[in-house]
Enzyme design. Sequence first.
Site, short mmCIF file in Angstrom:
data_model
loop_
_atom_site.label_atom_id
_atom_site.label_comp_id
_atom_site.label_asym_id
_atom_site.label_seq_id
_atom_site.Cartn_x
_atom_site.Cartn_y
_atom_site.Cartn_z
N GLU A 77 76.60 22.40 39.34
CA GLU A 77 75.74 23.58 39.26
C GLU A 77 75.86 24.30 37.91
O GLU A 77 74.88 24.86 37.41
CB GLU A 77 76.06 24.55 40.40
CG GLU A 77 75.64 24.05 41.78
CD GLU A 77 76.59 23.00 42.36
OE1 GLU A 77 77.72 22.86 41.83
OE2 GLU A 77 76.20 22.33 43.33
N PHE A 102 76.14 27.74 46.05
CA PHE A 102 76.53 26.98 44.86
C PHE A 102 75.93 27.59 43.60
O PHE A 102 76.59 27.66 42.56
CB PHE A 102 76.08 25.52 45.00
CG PHE A 102 76.56 24.84 46.24
CD1 PHE A 102 77.76 25.21 46.84
CD2 PHE A 102 75.83 23.83 46.83
CE1 PHE A 102 78.22 24.58 47.99
CE2 PHE A 102 76.27 23.19 47.98
CZ PHE A 102 77.46 23.56 48.57
N ARG A 185 63.31 26.95 53.20
CA ARG A 185 62.76 25.62 52.98
C ARG A 185 62.42 24.94 54.31
O ARG A 185 62.73 25.46 55.38
CB ARG A 185 63.74 24.78 52.15
CG ARG A 185 65.18 24.73 52.63
CD ARG A 185 65.42 23.77 53.75
NE ARG A 185 64.97 22.43 53.38
CZ ARG A 185 64.50 21.55 54.24
NH1 ARG A 185 64.44 21.84 55.53
NH2 ARG A 185 64.09 20.36 53.84
#
Length: 334
Positions: A77, A102, A185
């Site tokens: 990340e 993250f 999502r």
Amino acid sequence: MNTATQKKPRLTTSAMIASIADEGQRVKAAPFGKALVEYAATRPEVVGMTADLAKYTDLHLFAQAYPERFFQMGMAEQLLMGAAGGMAKTGLVPFATTYAVFGTRRAYDFIHQVIAEENLNVKICCALPGLTTGYGPSHQATEDLAMMRAIPGLTVVDPCDALDIEQAVPQIAEHAGPVYMRLLRGNVPLVLDEYDYRFELGKAKLLRDGADVLVISSGLLTMRALEAARQLAGDKVGVAVLHCPTIKPLDAATILAEARRPGRLVVVAENHSAVGGLGEAVASLLLQEGVTPARFRMLALPDTFLDAGALPTLHDRYGISTAKVAESLKAWLA
């Protein structure tokens, strides 16, 4: 064929990314991915980047549409954010996706120093915000808003549903500067189309009015507040819902105008820790402006490491299910 040797159907989702939609609720599939594909069709400067999570942030749709503009950075990340900053310096508009835990906890310094300090045009879109997974503290981003609000110059967005996300994508893309957006999502609930709603970056919208309670909310909790308001209407309790999809900068004028109306309980509701999120932002604003509601409450996740388990159970346990939101509002009015 011997059933013992038959292949089992391949699973396409996991408990980690289960939809937050209730059974039978209207949904739209992959609103972020579809909106980004549509927007990027005439904007060759838009690129998509992820840290091994394209499928789980719906960025795989962008990768399929524009493979030459898609960058898979692997499970790194910090590299994702550093590279996004570098691309932005060349005039590109990177959309960098990963999970919120993250993106914020592992890559905070890179967002702070590489992207925000230089006011680079990077759009950070992070899935699994707040309590939207049952996988426990390693994947529950319950403090992301507090962290991102503290970064100077970073715009912070917490959309409620599929419509919010679809309309936010082109606006954050055209906003000059870095943006952090919480991302829902998969099969995302569709709620706000019933309220003649349009997303405007930096603006709060009054979705429904009510004389007894004003709920100032963002993200998932706007959906819950609307559901609770419908339930309480049967008990002759009038609940107003002010949706604040932009956490930073706050729409101070609209919040103050609604909070100044006399006689109402004011509740800030959010899918985030009670520390450092929308609730404390609104409380600080009201205090600084000398606005004193009849009563003020915060409906948020507790300041603790949350349990793992099934989402409906966890939402009940931590007070953000529709039933628990309605129960809290009634109790605070008593």
